[in-house]
Design an enzyme around this catalytic site. Structure first.
Site, short mmCIF file in Angstrom:
data_model
loop_
_atom_site.label_atom_id
_atom_site.label_comp_id
_atom_site.label_asym_id
_atom_site.label_seq_id
_atom_site.Cartn_x
_atom_site.Cartn_y
_atom_site.Cartn_z
CB THR A 122 -0.80 -0.05 1.35
OG1 THR A 122 -1.62 -1.06 1.33
CG2 THR A 122 -1.59 1.20 1.27
CD GLU A 151 -4.19 -8.76 -2.19
OE1 GLU A 151 -3.70 -8.91 -3.09
OE2 GLU A 151 -5.36 -9.02 -1.80
CG ASN A 211 -7.47 -0.11 3.84
OD1 ASN A 211 -8.17 -0.85 3.66
ND2 ASN A 211 -6.22 -0.41 4.03
CG PHE A 252 -16.18 -3.15 7.95
CD1 PHE A 252 -15.99 -4.17 7.32
CD2 PHE A 252 -15.19 -2.36 8.47
CE1 PHE A 252 -14.81 -4.90 7.39
CE2 PHE A 252 -13.91 -2.77 8.32
CZ PHE A 252 -13.62 -4.16 7.85
CB CYS A 263 -4.24 -2.20 6.87
SG CYS A 263 -3.28 -3.41 6.08
CE LYS A 324 -8.24 -9.21 10.29
NZ LYS A 324 -9.20 -9.01 8.94
N1 LIG Z 1 -1.22 -7.29 6.20
C1 LIG Z 1 -2.46 -7.06 5.65
O1 LIG Z 1 -3.39 -7.40 5.85
C2 LIG Z 1 -2.52 -6.07 4.38
C3 LIG Z 1 -3.31 -6.18 3.60
C4 LIG Z 1 -3.36 -5.14 2.14
C5 LIG Z 1 -2.26 -4.69 1.86
N2 LIG Z 1 -1.02 -4.62 2.97
C6 LIG Z 1 0.03 -3.89 2.58
O2 LIG Z 1 1.05 -4.79 2.20
C7 LIG Z 1 2.29 -4.41 2.32
C8 LIG Z 1 3.19 -5.21 3.18
O3 LIG Z 1 2.64 -5.59 4.50
P1 LIG Z 1 2.66 -6.95 5.22
O4 LIG Z 1 1.53 -6.80 6.30
O5 LIG Z 1 2.72 -8.25 4.31
O6 LIG Z 1 4.06 -6.65 5.82
P2 LIG Z 1 4.87 -7.32 6.53
O7 LIG Z 1 5.97 -6.74 7.52
O8 LIG Z 1 4.47 -8.64 7.28
O9 LIG Z 1 6.11 -7.96 5.73
C9 LIG Z 1 7.11 -7.41 4.91
C10 LIG Z 1 8.26 -8.07 4.41
O10 LIG Z 1 9.14 -7.40 3.43
C11 LIG Z 1 10.39 -7.97 4.01
N3 LIG Z 1 11.25 -6.84 3.09
C12 LIG Z 1 11.49 -5.50 3.56
N4 LIG Z 1 12.24 -5.26 2.64
C13 LIG Z 1 12.73 -5.91 1.86
C14 LIG Z 1 13.50 -6.08 0.70
N5 LIG Z 1 14.18 -4.94 0.15
N6 LIG Z 1 13.76 -7.35 0.16
C15 LIG Z 1 13.06 -8.29 0.36
N7 LIG Z 1 12.43 -8.62 1.53
C16 LIG Z 1 12.21 -7.31 2.13
C17 LIG Z 1 10.38 -7.71 5.43
O11 LIG Z 1 11.68 -8.62 5.89
C18 LIG Z 1 9.28 -8.67 5.71
O12 LIG Z 1 9.09 -9.92 5.94
C19 LIG Z 1 2.21 -3.05 3.21
O13 LIG Z 1 2.22 -1.91 2.45
C20 LIG Z 1 0.80 -3.25 4.02
O14 LIG Z 1 0.17 -1.94 3.95
C21 LIG Z 1 -0.98 -5.50 3.98
#
Ligand SMILES: NC(=O)c1ccc[n+]([C@@H]2O[C@H](COP(=O)([O-])OP(=O)(O)OC[C@H]3O[C@@H](n4cnc5c(N)ncnc54)[C@H](O)[C@@H]3O)[C@@H](O)[C@H]2O)c1
Length: 438
Positions: A122, A151, A211, A252, A263, A324
């Site tokens: 995001t 996503e 969101n 919601f 998020c 949650k």
């Molecule tokens: N978690 C959710 O429910 C959700 C839903 C929709 C969108 N998003 C978005 O998706 C993105 C990721 O969220 P998440 O919850 O998966 O985060 P997260 O922290 O669980 O995972 C991010 C991963 O990226 C890795 N990383 C960082 N820099 C890197 C690099 N240069 N090379 C390789 N790996 C690297 C980190 O080690 C970590 O494992 C965010 O922008 C978030 O807003 C999250």
């Protein structure tokens, strides 16, 4: 399609595993070697229902692999997805794009031949253009297109959301990249998933707008719940009464202690920041952030008031710590505000959460973790429900009453039936329900 997923956290791992399930050849990379080592051994570093099986199946089928170095796989990839974190930047509330830009530079050096670079993280509007600029600067000869594919999955239901999404949003500006994205998501044509093709900026704004709208809906019903408490109305009936209006919708509209998670808090903040910079302030969203922060802090006061104005020396049983149910994610969970505030007021906390206790142990101090919900209730002067894990709904109130020091429950998720509990001699308070009868 050959896909590389950069970042194997909640989104990267789920997306990677699901793309492999679609039949693509997926390499998930992460810079955290411990995470990759675990994954290679078939261990899933996060709790997400069903993820272990689909990862194992696709690894066995040879469609899903994990690594820390992506040079070879990026060179051979049709598409490289950026799914790294975009947390709140310290100080000003904007999204911290350090990881995204670092990933873009690393990808740029590894590109060989035409590659679509997709932002799945995001990211604030304008990031896609900056990713393109970084790639061009790092490797001027690179043949690539940048795409925004935000996503929308929910933790706890991530596989279902990814495999059967309400829609897929794709910000893409070349026919060639559009063809690649269409091929990647082709399996969703079978279930007639709407594909929303837009320009890059529109896709980026769409994610934040979505969101922010959901966060607003939650905050709206939370404030209506406050009113209901004061005037003897029941927020659940109000929610049903308005939610049956198709223009509003029933989802919601569940009151609670305020939204948390990885998020909504950071994305509302980032949207407010971007909008101010663009001279189009989102005052509703700014108000939502403010109301929600205050609400999370107020929840401890609600418990204290319920206990007659003081919890000093009391033992409080806490059910649920994650933001949650069905996740182990503790990021910005309301429990992180509520538990320390109750401790500061002199209470001893005994908590139970089905999946969140390992992470909670790192974030909360001086909490005793119980092995079961009944153990958390044992000897408690009051039981506070913070997260509505399904298993809590099935707890036997008679047994709770037997083990508690005092039969008192503050139910911040309204999982219990107030009449039943009061009938059994509990003093009970929910959210947005008539407090009469105590
Ligand atoms: N978690 C959710 O429910 C959700 C839903 C929709 C969108 N998003 C978005 O998706 C993105 C990721 O969220 P998440 O919850 O998966 O985060 P997260 O922290 O669980 O995972 C991010 C991963 O990226 C890795 N990383 C960082 N820099 C890197 C690099 N240069 N090379 C390789 N790996 C690297 C980190 O080690 C970590 O494992 C965010 O922008 C978030 O807003 C999250």
């Amino acid at each position: 399609m050959r896909i590389v997923m950069v970042g194997s956290g909640y989104v990267g791992l789920v997306s990677g595993a699901c793309f492999a399930q679609f039949g693509h050849d997926v390499m998930c990379v992460d810079k955290d070697p411990a995470k990759i080592a675990q994954l290679r051994e078939g261990k899933i570093p996060i709790y997400e229902p069903g993820l272990d099986r689909i990862v194992a199946d696709n690894m066995r089928a040879g469609r899903l692999a994990f690594g820390t170095n992506f040079n070879d796989s990026v060179a051979a990839a049709d598409a490289v997805f950026i799914a790294v974190g975009t947390p709140t930047r310290r100080g000003d509330g904007h999204a911290d794009l350090t990881y995204v830009y670092a990933a873009a530079a690393e990808i740029a050096s590894a590109i060989r031949g035409y590659t679509v670079v997709v932002t799945k993280s995001t990211v604030p509007v304008g990031t896609g253009r900056e990713v393109a600029r970084i790639i061009r600067e790092t490797q001027p000869a690179a043949e690539f297109d940048v795409v925004s594919n935000p996503e929308f999955l929910r933790e706890g239901a991530a596989l279902e959301d990814f495999m059967k999404p309400d829609r897929v949003v794709i910000g893409v500006e070349s026919a060639r990249a559009r063809d690649v994205m269409a091929a990647i998501y082709r399996p969703l044509n079978l279930i007639q998933t709407p594909m929303v093709f837009t320009n890059i900026e529109t896709a980026e704004v769409t994610k934040y707008a979505g969101n922010a709208f959901l966060a607003t809906k939650i905050t709206f019903i939370n404030e209506i719940a406050d009113l209901c408490e004061k005037v003897g109305a029941d927020v659940h009936d109000v929610a049903r009464g308005i939610g049956l209006d198709g223009r509003i919708g029933r989802k919601f509209l569940h009151p609670g202690p305020g939204f948390g998670g990885s998020c909504f808090p950071k994305d509302t903040l980032a949207l407010a920041y971007t909008a101010r910079e663009a001279n189009a302030p989102q005052t509703i969203v700014e108000q939502v952030i403010e109301v929600n922060n205050t609400r999370k802090k107020r929840m401890a006061n609600k418990v204290i008031a319920f206990c007659g104005g003081s919890v000093a020396g009391m033992t409080i049983g806490v059910l649920g710590l994650t933001f949650k149910p069905n996740t182990d994610d503790m990021r910005d969970a309301p429990s992180l505000d509520i538990v320390p505030a109750l401790q500061a007021a002199g209470a001893r906390i005994v908590a139970f959460d089905p999946e969140g206790m390992a992470e909670a142990g790192r974030l909360l101090k001086n909490v005793t973790f119980a092995r079961t919900a009944y153990e958390a209730a044992t000897g408690a002067d009051v039981l506070v429900v913070i997260t509505e894990w399904h298993e809590f709904r099935g707890l036997d109130p008679r047994r709770l009453k037997q083990v508690m020091r005092q039969p008192r429950i503050v139910d911040l998720r309204n999982i219990f039936d107030p009449e039943e509990l009061r009938g059994l001699g509990f003093v009970y308070e929910g959210v947005g329900r008539p407090q009469l009868g105590n």
